[in-house]
Design a protein around this motif. Structure first.
Motif, PDB file in Angstrom:
ATOM      1  N   ASN A  32       0.809  -1.209   0.000  1.00  0.00           N
ATOM      2  CA  ASN A  32       0.000   0.000   0.000  1.00  0.00           C
ATOM      3  C   ASN A  32       0.846   1.264   0.000  1.00  0.00           C
ATOM      4  O   ASN A  32       0.479   2.257  -0.639  1.00  0.00           O
ATOM      5  CB  ASN A  32      -0.970  -0.023   1.182  1.00  0.00           C
ATOM      6  CG  ASN A  32      -2.026  -1.100   1.022  1.00  0.00           C
ATOM      7  OD1 ASN A  32      -2.413  -1.450  -0.083  1.00  0.00           O
ATOM      8  ND2 ASN A  32      -2.492  -1.663   2.129  1.00  0.00           N
ATOM      9  N   ILE A  33       1.976   1.244   0.692  1.00  0.00           N
ATOM     10  CA  ILE A  33       2.886   2.389   0.634  1.00  0.00           C
ATOM     11  C   ILE A  33       3.417   2.568  -0.779  1.00  0.00           C
ATOM     12  O   ILE A  33       3.410   3.674  -1.336  1.00  0.00           O
ATOM     13  CB  ILE A  33       4.055   2.215   1.632  1.00  0.00           C
ATOM     14  CG1 ILE A  33       3.563   2.368   3.071  1.00  0.00           C
ATOM     15  CG2 ILE A  33       5.167   3.239   1.363  1.00  0.00           C
ATOM     16  CD1 ILE A  33       4.616   2.079   4.129  1.00  0.00           C
ATOM     17  N   HIS A  34       3.872   1.480  -1.375  1.00  0.00           N
ATOM     18  CA  HIS A  34       4.445   1.567  -2.725  1.00  0.00           C
ATOM     19  C   HIS A  34       3.414   2.036  -3.742  1.00  0.00           C
ATOM     20  O   HIS A  34       3.696   2.900  -4.583  1.00  0.00           O
ATOM     21  CB  HIS A  34       5.013   0.206  -3.146  1.00  0.00           C
ATOM     22  CG  HIS A  34       6.104  -0.283  -2.253  1.00  0.00           C
ATOM     23  ND1 HIS A  34       6.345  -1.618  -2.038  1.00  0.00           N
ATOM     24  CD2 HIS A  34       7.023   0.384  -1.509  1.00  0.00           C
ATOM     25  CE1 HIS A  34       7.361  -1.745  -1.212  1.00  0.00           C
ATOM     26  NE2 HIS A  34       7.778  -0.550  -0.872  1.00  0.00           N
ATOM     27  N   LEU A  35       2.216   1.475  -3.679  1.00  0.00           N
ATOM     28  CA  LEU A  35       1.188   1.862  -4.648  1.00  0.00           C
ATOM     29  C   LEU A  35       0.733   3.301  -4.436  1.00  0.00           C
ATOM     30  O   LEU A  35       0.456   4.022  -5.399  1.00  0.00           O
ATOM     31  CB  LEU A  35      -0.002   0.911  -4.572  1.00  0.00           C
ATOM     32  CG  LEU A  35       0.205  -0.454  -5.223  1.00  0.00           C
ATOM     33  CD1 LEU A  35      -1.029  -1.334  -5.030  1.00  0.00           C
ATOM     34  CD2 LEU A  35       0.505  -0.312  -6.715  1.00  0.00           C
ATOM     35  N   ALA A  36       0.647   3.730  -3.175  1.00  0.00           N
ATOM     36  CA  ALA A  36       0.252   5.109  -2.905  1.00  0.00           C
ATOM     37  C   ALA A  36       1.298   6.086  -3.451  1.00  0.00           C
ATOM     38  O   ALA A  36       0.953   7.125  -4.034  1.00  0.00           O
ATOM     39  CB  ALA A  36       0.049   5.321  -1.409  1.00  0.00           C
ATOM     40  N   LEU A  37       2.564   5.761  -3.271  1.00  0.00           N
ATOM     41  CA  LEU A  37       3.620   6.602  -3.823  1.00  0.00           C
ATOM     42  C   LEU A  37       3.556   6.617  -5.350  1.00  0.00           C
ATOM     43  O   LEU A  37       3.705   7.670  -5.977  1.00  0.00           O
ATOM     44  CB  LEU A  37       4.994   6.118  -3.358  1.00  0.00           C
ATOM     45  CG  LEU A  37       5.396   6.468  -1.927  1.00  0.00           C
ATOM     46  CD1 LEU A  37       6.697   5.778  -1.562  1.00  0.00           C
ATOM     47  CD2 LEU A  37       5.529   7.983  -1.747  1.00  0.00           C
ATOM     48  N   TRP A  38       3.336   5.456  -5.946  1.00  0.00           N
ATOM     49  CA  TRP A  38       3.260   5.391  -7.403  1.00  0.00           C
ATOM     50  C   TRP A  38       2.080   6.201  -7.918  1.00  0.00           C
ATOM     51  O   TRP A  38       2.206   6.967  -8.882  1.00  0.00           O
ATOM     52  CB  TRP A  38       3.145   3.925  -7.860  1.00  0.00           C
ATOM     53  CG  TRP A  38       2.984   3.793  -9.346  1.00  0.00           C
ATOM     54  CD1 TRP A  38       3.942   4.015 -10.294  1.00  0.00           C
ATOM     55  CD2 TRP A  38       1.796   3.422 -10.045  1.00  0.00           C
ATOM     56  NE1 TRP A  38       3.422   3.800 -11.552  1.00  0.00           N
ATOM     57  CE2 TRP A  38       2.112   3.429 -11.421  1.00  0.00           C
ATOM     58  CE3 TRP A  38       0.513   3.067  -9.644  1.00  0.00           C
ATOM     59  CZ2 TRP A  38       1.165   3.114 -12.400  1.00  0.00           C
ATOM     60  CZ3 TRP A  38      -0.425   2.746 -10.604  1.00  0.00           C
ATOM     61  CH2 TRP A  38      -0.098   2.775 -11.967  1.00  0.00           C
ATOM     62  N   HIS A  39       0.918   6.092  -7.274  1.00  0.00           N
ATOM     63  CA  HIS A  39      -0.249   6.873  -7.681  1.00  0.00           C
ATOM     64  C   HIS A  39       0.025   8.370  -7.526  1.00  0.00           C
ATOM     65  O   HIS A  39      -0.380   9.173  -8.380  1.00  0.00           O
ATOM     66  CB  HIS A  39      -1.479   6.478  -6.865  1.00  0.00           C
ATOM     67  CG  HIS A  39      -2.194   5.278  -7.400  1.00  0.00           C
ATOM     68  ND1 HIS A  39      -2.882   5.301  -8.601  1.00  0.00           N
ATOM     69  CD2 HIS A  39      -2.325   4.019  -6.924  1.00  0.00           C
ATOM     70  CE1 HIS A  39      -3.413   4.106  -8.827  1.00  0.00           C
ATOM     71  NE2 HIS A  39      -3.078   3.310  -7.826  1.00  0.00           N
TER      72      HIS A  39
END
Length: 263
Positions: free
Chosen positions: A146-153
């Motif tokens: 979730n951290i990685h995807l939030a940063l990517w978004h």
């Protein structure tokens, strides 16, 4: 979606105190708590931040106290604190912040109410989370994904290249560090992140053009440059495998739904 890997991991020694669903709950609560405080931080209303911290304290404490014994309660609290702390570290790096005062207040207050014995148990469980890669694995998987995807978004939503590049550097750095610091599961967490990026691109047509597409391609290329070839190839192969498996599962569900409609 859970990423399927060919080699089974060692047993999670913390699952006795916090089963997988509890670990996933902790990851979700940490994300929700951090998101609320960060949103209010951007608004700059200190009174609202203080009120939010006061509202969240009993929720976090009550959830932690629901553990079946002292060690389970300490681990629940440690998971919440570790999760919010990791969100905070990622966001301060990505957005050039010195600190997130509301988060600091919340994390400090969660420990202030502990007596000496409870604080010692908390510190022991906090250390236990990081003692072995495979301990608290469900928490680590959900939290990191979730951290990685939030940063990517956040990165692909940028309209300014400088801001997108800063987030890209943070995300790429987090992924590389995972591989280095967690030799057993780090590469799996990176593969999981890349698989979910690919899935978002397929399902949402995300990062299909412009700066979003460029920075996403740069992320993959940065990892290729930073990691040993054999390691990167392994990560990418597993990410692709997971994305393909997800596509196949979606097609099977649609076929099954269509068959039901015809009967």
């Amino acid at each position: 979606m859970s990423t399927d890997f060919s080699h089974p991991l060692a047993a999670d020694r913390l699952a006795v105190l916090a089963p997988p669903e509890i670990q996933r709950q902790a990851a979700r609560m940490a994300q929700d708590g951090f998101a609320k405080i960060f949103r209010l931080t951007l608004e700059g209303d200190e009174a609202k931040i203080a009120a939010a911290v006061e509202d969240m304290l009993p929720l976090c404490r009550n959830w932690a106290r629901a553990g079946f014994d002292d060690d389970a309660r300490a681990l629940r609290l440690a998971l919440l604190v570790a999760g919010m702390d990791q969100w905070g570290l990622a966001w301060t790096q990505a957005f050039g912040l010195v600190a997130i005062p509301g988060l600091t207040s919340l994390l400090g207050a969660l420990r202030e109410g502990l007596d000496a014995a409870a604080d010692a148990r908390f510190q022991q469980q906090f250390a236990a989370i990081e003692a072995a890669d495979t301990d608290a694995i469900d928490f680590k998987m959900d939290l990191r994904r979730n951290i990685h995807l939030a940063l990517w978004h956040s990165m692909i939503a940028c309209t300014e290249r400088e801001e997108a590049q800063r987030i890209l550097a943070t995300l790429g750095g987090l992924l590389v560090v995972l591989v280095e610091r967690m030799p057993v599961v780090g590469w799996r967490l990176v593969a999981d992140a890349l698989a979910h990026v690919q899935i978002r691109c397929l399902t949402e047509a995300a990062a299909s053009e412009g700066l979003a597409q460029e920075t996403t391609q740069e992320l993959f290329e940065a990892l290729r440059q930073a990691l040993a070839k054999e390691r990167f190839d392994r990560i990418l192969a597993h990410a692709n495998q997971a994305a393909i498996a997800w596509q196949q599962a979606q097609r099977a569900q649609r076929t099954q739904a269509g068959n039901h409609e015809t009967h």
